[in-house]
Design an enzyme around this catalytic site. Structure first.
Site, mmCIF file in Angstrom:
data_model
loop_
_atom_site.group_PDB
_atom_site.id
_atom_site.type_symbol
_atom_site.label_atom_id
_atom_site.label_comp_id
_atom_site.label_asym_id
_atom_site.label_seq_id
_atom_site.Cartn_x
_atom_site.Cartn_y
_atom_site.Cartn_z
ATOM 1 N NE ARG A 62 -2.288 -1.884 3.249
ATOM 2 C CZ ARG A 62 -2.044 -3.177 3.462
ATOM 3 N NH1 ARG A 62 -2.446 -4.063 2.576
ATOM 4 N NH2 ARG A 62 -1.416 -3.587 4.533
ATOM 5 C CD GLU A 99 3.260 -9.716 13.538
ATOM 6 O OE1 GLU A 99 2.323 -9.751 12.756
ATOM 7 O OE2 GLU A 99 4.021 -8.750 13.600
#
Length: 179
Positions: A62, A99
């Site tokens: 994006r 993560e």
């Protein structure tokens, strides 16, 4: 309408996407609205009025939408930082932690010249891992980062502090609590 909308008002939240417990902040609703999109681009540009910027670097994916629009407004070049294997020319790469694992981003090795002033943009600042990897690539090519600009910051994840600890100026348009 009884009040003026802010950028945050155009952003949709999708619960439990892509995993349970995640509140996904969807900027596609902001991009789809001409007033919201213009507002976001104008607000992302505002802090840099009068500053020399040679290129805008957008982080996949994006950040490409934002970066292209900002580069156009500034009449400067746009440089993408992409996931490994997506750029056709000779690249340099940087790995970073997510993560749930690791990832690698790349930039063309001739995309930035030493001393060029760079604005880094993306839609969301979470842990700062992708942005830090991009910063490393830009600095390896000799670019001087003037700032990093994001639409959204998720303060609980510490990305802003991580970038500021790297000496970066960070500009965000809005914050959302939670993941």
């Amino acid at each position: 309408m009884s009040r003026n909308k802010t950028v945050k008002d155009y952003i949709r939240t999708i619960v439990d996407f892509p995993h349970e417990g995640i509140m996904f902040r969807d900027v596609t609703t902001l991009f789809a609205d001409p007033r919201g999109f213009r507002m976001a681009i104008d607000q992302m540009l505002h802090p840099y009025a009068g500053e020399r910027i040679d290129k805008v670097v957008g982080l996949e994916a994006r950040g490409f939408i934002l970066g292209g629009a900002i580069a156009h407004q500034l009449s400067v070049g746009f440089v993408p930082i992409r996931k490994k294997g997506k750029l056709p020319g000779t690249t340099i790469s940087q790995d970073y932690k997510l993560e749930y694992g690791e990832a690698i981003v790349e930039i063309h090795d001739d995309a930035i010249q030493p001393g060029e002033k760079i604005l880094v943009v993306d839609d969301l600042l979470a842990t700062g891992g992708t942005a830090a990897a991009g910063i490393n690539l830009i600095e390896r090519l000799g670019g001087e980062i003037i700032s990093c600009a994001f639409i959204i910051d998720l303060p609980e994840l510490g990305g802003r502090k991580a970038l500021e600890d790297l000496g970066m100026d960070v500009h965000v348009l809005c914050e959302f609590e939670g993941l």
